[in-house]
Design a protein around this motif. Structure first.
Motif, PDB file in Angstrom:
ATOM      1  N   PRO A  38       1.109 -14.575  -7.164  1.00 22.70           N
ATOM      2  CA  PRO A  38      -0.285 -14.107  -7.132  1.00 22.70           C
ATOM      3  C   PRO A  38      -0.973 -14.324  -5.792  1.00 22.70           C
ATOM      4  O   PRO A  38      -1.780 -13.494  -5.366  1.00 22.70           O
ATOM      5  N   GLU A  39      -0.656 -15.419  -5.114  1.00 26.86           N
ATOM      6  CA  GLU A  39      -1.313 -15.691  -3.840  1.00 26.86           C
ATOM      7  C   GLU A  39      -0.745 -14.826  -2.718  1.00 26.86           C
ATOM      8  O   GLU A  39      -1.338 -14.752  -1.637  1.00 26.86           O
ATOM      9  N   GLN A  40       0.405 -14.200  -2.968  1.00 24.11           N
ATOM     10  CA  GLN A  40       1.027 -13.313  -1.983  1.00 24.11           C
ATOM     11  C   GLN A  40       0.941 -11.855  -2.441  1.00 24.11           C
ATOM     12  O   GLN A  40       1.748 -11.024  -2.030  1.00 24.11           O
ATOM     13  N   THR A  41      -0.050 -11.568  -3.273  1.00 22.56           N
ATOM     14  CA  THR A  41      -0.189 -10.225  -3.842  1.00 22.56           C
ATOM     15  C   THR A  41      -1.536  -9.631  -3.447  1.00 22.56           C
ATOM     16  O   THR A  41      -2.577 -10.252  -3.671  1.00 22.56           O
ATOM     17  N   PHE A  42      -1.516  -8.455  -2.860  1.00 21.78           N
ATOM     18  CA  PHE A  42      -2.753  -7.780  -2.483  1.00 21.78           C
ATOM     19  C   PHE A  42      -3.058  -6.663  -3.477  1.00 21.78           C
ATOM     20  O   PHE A  42      -2.231  -6.328  -4.344  1.00 21.78           O
ATOM     21  N   LEU A  43      -4.238  -6.091  -3.365  1.00 19.13           N
ATOM     22  CA  LEU A  43      -4.679  -5.018  -4.261  1.00 19.13           C
ATOM     23  C   LEU A  43      -4.542  -3.686  -3.542  1.00 19.13           C
ATOM     24  O   LEU A  43      -4.965  -3.542  -2.386  1.00 19.13           O
ATOM     25  N   LEU A  44      -3.975  -2.717  -4.220  1.00 19.01           N
ATOM     26  CA  LEU A  44      -3.843  -1.360  -3.683  1.00 19.01           C
ATOM     27  C   LEU A  44      -4.401  -0.393  -4.711  1.00 19.01           C
ATOM     28  O   LEU A  44      -3.917  -0.327  -5.844  1.00 19.01           O
ATOM     29  N   ALA A  45      -5.448   0.348  -4.325  1.00 22.70           N
ATOM     30  CA  ALA A  45      -6.127   1.246  -5.260  1.00 22.70           C
ATOM     31  C   ALA A  45      -5.940   2.693  -4.844  1.00 22.70           C
ATOM     32  O   ALA A  45      -5.982   3.027  -3.655  1.00 22.70           O
ATOM     33  N   LEU A  46      -5.750   3.538  -5.819  1.00 21.99           N
ATOM     34  CA  LEU A  46      -5.695   4.980  -5.590  1.00 21.99           C
ATOM     35  C   LEU A  46      -7.040   5.584  -5.981  1.00 21.99           C
ATOM     36  O   LEU A  46      -7.847   4.961  -6.666  1.00 21.99           O
ATOM     37  N   GLY A  47      -7.275   6.808  -5.556  1.00 23.43           N
ATOM     38  CA  GLY A  47      -8.508   7.490  -5.923  1.00 23.43           C
ATOM     39  C   GLY A  47      -9.669   7.149  -5.009  1.00 23.43           C
ATOM     40  O   GLY A  47      -9.493   6.733  -3.858  1.00 23.43           O
TER      41      GLY A  47
ATOM     42  N   GLY B 106       6.423  -7.621   3.131  1.00 20.50           N
ATOM     43  CA  GLY B 106       7.063  -8.748   2.454  1.00 20.50           C
ATOM     44  C   GLY B 106       6.282  -9.235   1.247  1.00 20.50           C
ATOM     45  O   GLY B 106       6.829  -9.964   0.406  1.00 20.50           O
ATOM     46  N   ARG B 107       5.025  -8.851   1.149  1.00 20.49           N
ATOM     47  CA  ARG B 107       4.215  -9.284   0.013  1.00 20.49           C
ATOM     48  C   ARG B 107       4.284  -8.268  -1.119  1.00 20.49           C
ATOM     49  O   ARG B 107       4.847  -7.179  -0.982  1.00 20.49           O
ATOM     50  N   ASP B 108       3.684  -8.644  -2.237  1.00 20.18           N
ATOM     51  CA  ASP B 108       3.633  -7.764  -3.407  1.00 20.18           C
ATOM     52  C   ASP B 108       2.261  -7.093  -3.491  1.00 20.18           C
ATOM     53  O   ASP B 108       1.297  -7.519  -2.826  1.00 20.18           O
ATOM     54  N   ALA B 109       2.169  -6.059  -4.317  1.00 21.46           N
ATOM     55  CA  ALA B 109       0.908  -5.331  -4.476  1.00 21.46           C
ATOM     56  C   ALA B 109       0.612  -5.109  -5.950  1.00 21.46           C
ATOM     57  O   ALA B 109       1.505  -4.715  -6.722  1.00 21.46           O
ATOM     58  N   LEU B 110      -0.620  -5.397  -6.345  1.00 19.68           N
ATOM     59  CA  LEU B 110      -1.121  -4.995  -7.660  1.00 19.68           C
ATOM     60  C   LEU B 110      -1.745  -3.626  -7.460  1.00 19.68           C
ATOM     61  O   LEU B 110      -2.749  -3.478  -6.761  1.00 19.68           O
ATOM     62  N   ILE B 111      -1.158  -2.608  -8.053  1.00 18.45           N
ATOM     63  CA  ILE B 111      -1.557  -1.218  -7.813  1.00 18.45           C
ATOM     64  C   ILE B 111      -2.335  -0.716  -9.018  1.00 18.45           C
ATOM     65  O   ILE B 111      -1.865  -0.816 -10.162  1.00 18.45           O
ATOM     66  N   VAL B 112      -3.528  -0.164  -8.775  1.00 16.59           N
ATOM     67  CA  VAL B 112      -4.338   0.406  -9.854  1.00 16.59           C
ATOM     68  C   VAL B 112      -4.456   1.910  -9.628  1.00 16.59           C
ATOM     69  O   VAL B 112      -4.848   2.365  -8.562  1.00 16.59           O
ATOM     70  N   GLN B 113      -4.093   2.648 -10.655  1.00 18.39           N
ATOM     71  CA  GLN B 113      -4.075   4.113 -10.605  1.00 18.39           C
ATOM     72  C   GLN B 113      -5.069   4.644 -11.625  1.00 18.39           C
ATOM     73  O   GLN B 113      -4.889   4.497 -12.830  1.00 18.39           O
ATOM     74  N   PRO B 114      -6.195   5.274 -11.185  1.00 15.49           N
ATOM     75  CA  PRO B 114      -7.228   5.737 -12.123  1.00 15.49           C
ATOM     76  C   PRO B 114      -6.903   7.076 -12.782  1.00 15.49           C
ATOM     77  O   PRO B 114      -7.746   7.969 -12.843  1.00 15.49           O
TER      78      PRO B 114
ATOM     79  N   ARG C 237     -13.298   3.878 -19.293  1.00 14.42           N
ATOM     80  CA  ARG C 237     -12.649   3.863 -17.981  1.00 14.42           C
ATOM     81  C   ARG C 237     -11.203   3.416 -18.207  1.00 14.42           C
ATOM     82  O   ARG C 237     -10.957   2.475 -18.955  1.00 14.42           O
ATOM     83  N   LYS C 238     -10.269   4.099 -17.529  1.00 15.26           N
ATOM     84  CA  LYS C 238      -8.859   3.778 -17.720  1.00 15.26           C
ATOM     85  C   LYS C 238      -8.156   3.725 -16.373  1.00 15.26           C
ATOM     86  O   LYS C 238      -8.428   4.523 -15.479  1.00 15.26           O
ATOM     87  N   TRP C 239      -7.270   2.757 -16.239  1.00 11.40           N
ATOM     88  CA  TRP C 239      -6.404   2.650 -15.069  1.00 11.40           C
ATOM     89  C   TRP C 239      -5.012   2.226 -15.531  1.00 11.40           C
ATOM     90  O   TRP C 239      -4.870   1.425 -16.456  1.00 11.40           O
ATOM     91  N   GLN C 240      -4.006   2.729 -14.875  1.00 10.28           N
ATOM     92  CA  GLN C 240      -2.660   2.190 -15.012  1.00 10.28           C
ATOM     93  C   GLN C 240      -2.491   1.080 -13.976  1.00 10.28           C
ATOM     94  O   GLN C 240      -3.024   1.169 -12.868  1.00 10.28           O
ATOM     95  N   VAL C 241      -1.760   0.053 -14.333  1.00  6.04           N
ATOM     96  CA  VAL C 241      -1.554  -1.080 -13.439  1.00  6.04           C
ATOM     97  C   VAL C 241      -0.064  -1.253 -13.183  1.00  6.04           C
ATOM     98  O   VAL C 241       0.738  -1.301 -14.131  1.00  6.04           O
ATOM     99  N   PHE C 242       0.292  -1.310 -11.903  1.00  7.87           N
ATOM    100  CA  PHE C 242       1.689  -1.455 -11.511  1.00  7.87           C
ATOM    101  C   PHE C 242       1.830  -2.668 -10.593  1.00  7.87           C
ATOM    102  O   PHE C 242       0.870  -3.099  -9.943  1.00  7.87           O
ATOM    103  N   LEU C 243       3.046  -3.184 -10.533  1.00  4.11           N
ATOM    104  CA  LEU C 243       3.375  -4.227  -9.572  1.00  4.11           C
ATOM    105  C   LEU C 243       4.390  -3.660  -8.585  1.00  4.11           C
ATOM    106  O   LEU C 243       5.484  -3.247  -8.976  1.00  4.11           O
ATOM    107  N   GLY C 244       3.990  -3.620  -7.328  1.00  2.00           N
ATOM    108  CA  GLY C 244       4.910  -3.228  -6.265  1.00  2.00           C
ATOM    109  C   GLY C 244       5.474  -4.481  -5.627  1.00  2.00           C
ATOM    110  O   GLY C 244       4.730  -5.240  -4.992  1.00  2.00           O
ATOM    111  N   SER C 245       6.738  -4.715  -5.799  1.00  2.00           N
ATOM    112  CA  SER C 245       7.359  -5.954  -5.308  1.00  2.00           C
ATOM    113  C   SER C 245       7.967  -5.739  -3.924  1.00  2.00           C
ATOM    114  O   SER C 245       8.635  -4.730  -3.669  1.00  2.00           O
ATOM    115  N   GLY C 246       7.728  -6.688  -3.037  1.00  2.00           N
ATOM    116  CA  GLY C 246       8.360  -6.689  -1.717  1.00  2.00           C
ATOM    117  C   GLY C 246       8.077  -5.462  -0.877  1.00  2.00           C
ATOM    118  O   GLY C 246       8.931  -4.573  -0.782  1.00  2.00           O
TER     119      GLY C 246
END
Length: 511
Positions: free
Chosen positions: A403-412, A454-462, A494-503
């Motif tokens: 979690p501490e090495q994970t950033f947020l990536l948003a679409l839309g 090298g980090r992971d991403a929490l990806i939100v897709q609206p 409101r709806k979003w899909q949530v993905f984990l992008g690793s590495g």
């Protein structure tokens, strides 16, 4: 009672303190009902990365948001409280302007006319670029009046220069203020000697010097703010006469709603009368007319050509408020208007008070309709539902392997990135996916996720669409974690899909 009696002055301070107290009591309810507007969380993001400029605006709102975030621990109440305090400061300055130019009774009426408008309600609830602009424009009017009518003192011009300079860092509109100073001096014989005073010109030059770092920043970023501003004046390619007529009617109708119909009618009336009776106006009336009437005419004519944002002419109503109050209190004899107009004062205040009260009561009614599920009636539906969405994103983030090495990536839209960045409890670093490479927000000017290889991403897709393949290729692995579903009553969500992008392997946004 003499208009300048101590009791008249005391009533103004009672009104100011009463408004402040009532609005403070209203804030918790409003915060429980609505989240930050998209622009507010967007400017909060600016505050996390202080700079000399940003995509669409000068830097002051970003700096202020940075201070607010630091002082409140990045809490919503801090943003709301900042709006209220800045708005109260603006009202105080307007009262002082009316009192110093005319008398305390005029100052009191200015205070009432300005406070009793839905526009002022919004100004004290939402911390956007107009909040500091109105404060600094009001301060500049007061400082300029002091420099014009008082004895020659360098300190007066220095204060004016500082206020105008900081104002130019709030919004580009402040650059018009020194232009109107020169126009007023050139058209007013008694004040024309100002054009020969070094202090006058040094105040103008000093204010413009504040823009040098902003211009340097823009030069480094391809003059992006100028390009963005130009888009505001583009007209629809296929707009016909009916479209222009609708725009023209829509603009004054919106202004009448924001300032209440009778007050707005009074503001336009005194502005038009000041232009028509210019030759017979005194120095005070000419100053107020210069800082209101020409611009209001321009904006109403501009509405014939294109869509005009309701907040654009906001600062030009300030001087008109003082001129209207001086006319209705008969403190000014510069304007000659029909007797019936003078009788509109009481009805205007009553109507304004009723409509302003409704501006506070309507959210309560909307809260009730939301509980019954009829959220379609809520015109501010866009600014609720973000808080629970952010909390849900926070739970997904906490469950990530790193979690501490994970950033947020948003679409839309950019508000997906800024709202999740604010309302996710961990406040992760946020990025926005812009696949076509077009610079459409500040996110495209900041460093890309390439800085987080090298980090992971929490990806939100609206949307319910799958992630773009070119986005997935940037990661070692992408897996769907779940969905965020926030009901809005029973008729929306409101709806979003949530993905984990690793590495994150690399960052290639465009094909």
């Amino acid at each position: 009672m003499p208009p300048t009696s101590p009791w008249s002055k005391l009533r103004a301070w009672h009104l100011l303190l009463g408004l402040l107290l009532l609005r403070l009591l209203f804030l918790p309810f409003f915060c429980s009902l609505y989240d930050l507007a998209g622009d507010e969380s967007y400017y909060w993001e600016w505050g996390r990365r202080p700079d000399w400029g940003y995509y669409s605006k000068p830097p002051l709102i970003g700096w202020l948001m940075g201070v607010v975030g630091w002082a409140s621990g990045n809490q919503e109440w801090g943003v709301r409280l900042a709006a209220l305090m800045v708005g109260t400061g603006s009202l105080t300055l307007l009262y002082q302007l009316g009192k110093r130019m005319f008398n305390a009774e005029t100052g009191l009426l200015v205070l009432a006319l300005a406070a009793l408008t839905p526009a002022n309600v919004a100004l004290n609830l939402f911390f956007t670029i107009d909040s500091p602009l109105v404060l600094l424009w009001s301060a500049a009017l007061l400082a300029f009046w002091g420099a014009v009518q008082g004895p020659e003192r360098w300190t007066r011009w220095l204060v004016l220069s500082l206020v105008m300079g900081v104002g130019t860092l709030s919004k580009q509109m402040m650059l018009v203020f020194p232009v109107l100073m020169v126009l007023f001096a050139a058209l007013t014989k008694d004040v024309r000697p100002l054009l020969k005073r070094p202090g006058f010109w040094l105040s103008v030059v000093g204010a413009l010097l504040f823009m040098l770092p902003v211009l340097w920043w823009n030069q480094q970023h391809g003059w992006i703010t100028l390009e963005h501003t130009k888009h505001h004046f583009n007209t629809k390619a296929q707009a016909d006469l009916l479209d222009h007529l609708v725009q023209f009617v829509e603009f004054p109708a919106t202004q009448a709603g924001l300032f209440t119909p009778l007050t707005w009618f009074g503001l336009l009336t005194v502005s038009a009368a000041a232009l028509w009776q210019w030759r017979r106006l005194g120095m005070k009336e000419r100053l107020l007319a210069t800082f209101s009437a020409p611009a209001l005419v321009v904006f109403h004519l501009l509405a014939l050509r294109q869509s005009v944002n309701p907040n654009w002419p906001a600062v030009y109503y300030l001087a008109a408020m003082v001129l209207l109050a001086a006319t209705w209190t008969r403190a000014s004899t510069g304007l000659t208007l029909w007797p019936g107009f003078m009788k509109l004062r009481r009805p205007a205040v009553v109507v304004a008070a009723v409509l302003t009260a409704l501006a506070y009561l309507v959210p309560m009614g909307l809260w009730a309709t939301r509980r019954t599920g009829d959220d379609k009636l809520d015109p501010m539906a866009r600014i609720h539902g973000w808080s629970p969405a952010g909390e849900a994103a926070g739970r997904f983030l906490a469950a990530c392997p790193r979690p501490e090495q994970t950033f947020l990536l948003a679409l839309g839209h950019r508000e997906n990135a800024s709202q999740f960045a604010f309302y996710t409890p961990q406040h992760p670093r946020a990025y926005r996916w812009q696949p076509d490479g077009v610079i459409a927000s500040q996110y495209e000017l900041w460093p890309t996720p390439a800085e987080s290889v090298g980090r992971d991403a929490l990806i939100v897709q609206p949307s319910e669409k799958p992630l773009p393949r070119k986005l997935e290729r940037n990661f070692t692995k992408v897996e769907k974690l779940g969905e965020i579903h926030v009901p809005l009553g029973t008729t929306g969500s409101r709806k979003w899909q949530v993905f984990l992008g690793s590495g994150l392997k690399e960052w290639i946004a465009t094909p």
